[in-house]
Design a protein around this motif. Sequence first.
Motif: not given
Length: 253
Positions: A6-8, A25-29, A60-66, A71-80
Amino acid sequence: MAEAVLQVENLSASYRKNTVLFDVNFVVQAGSLVGIVGPNGAGKSTLLKTILNLHPSLTGSVKFFGLPFNKVQKRIGYVPQRGSVDWDFPTNALDVVTMGLYGQIGWLKRPSRLHKQKAFEALEKLGMADYADRQISQLSGGQQQRVFLARALVQNADLYFMDEPLAGVDAATERAIMTLLKELKALGKTVMVVHHDLQTVEDYFDHVLLLNRTVIQYGKTKQIFTRENISRTYGGDLRWLREESLHVHNPIK
């Protein structure tokens, strides 16, 4: 070095013309278990929703796995937050968890026996197998939260976002949830959790994002979760927190 999942960059968002987030701004490994911590109104839930395109960004911009989210929605889970869910909807626990598989099943297709089995195993992992046929409105708050976590778990995502999954649950449910999150981390998954209890941050998370409309600090918990940084995040000293109950480094003198 681990993959950046994740790159914000320069993210801003508002509600009714009031800026809620600015210049985030932050980057998660990969493989991080991140606690998102800050005072009420700091924009923690809005951050998750904006990252996931559930709330519009101003800049701003947000990238998931670049890549962008679509493009990568199926790789992401969300619990509200549990309070944002209609728990009176007439369905049982197993069906709620099975909904987490609709990305694989397809919305107009019926789940197979294998899909139902996966959903049941996710409930089993969270100690809810005996409640598979129970209407969700009949479950306690802690049980409902376990069902919601099972729904996210069955997705087998690479990156999870969870908005206060520990809020209002009993001690046994809290332990079960944290055991699951640490297991996900051990599998190389990345989990970002909005969290409100400062006293458990060091025990629960290896990284922490201190947020108050913008990022105050982000990094490894052992380095970032200091009394000075917490004070900056919450806008003053924290005399209401007993020293012995908040095991943070570099206490203010």
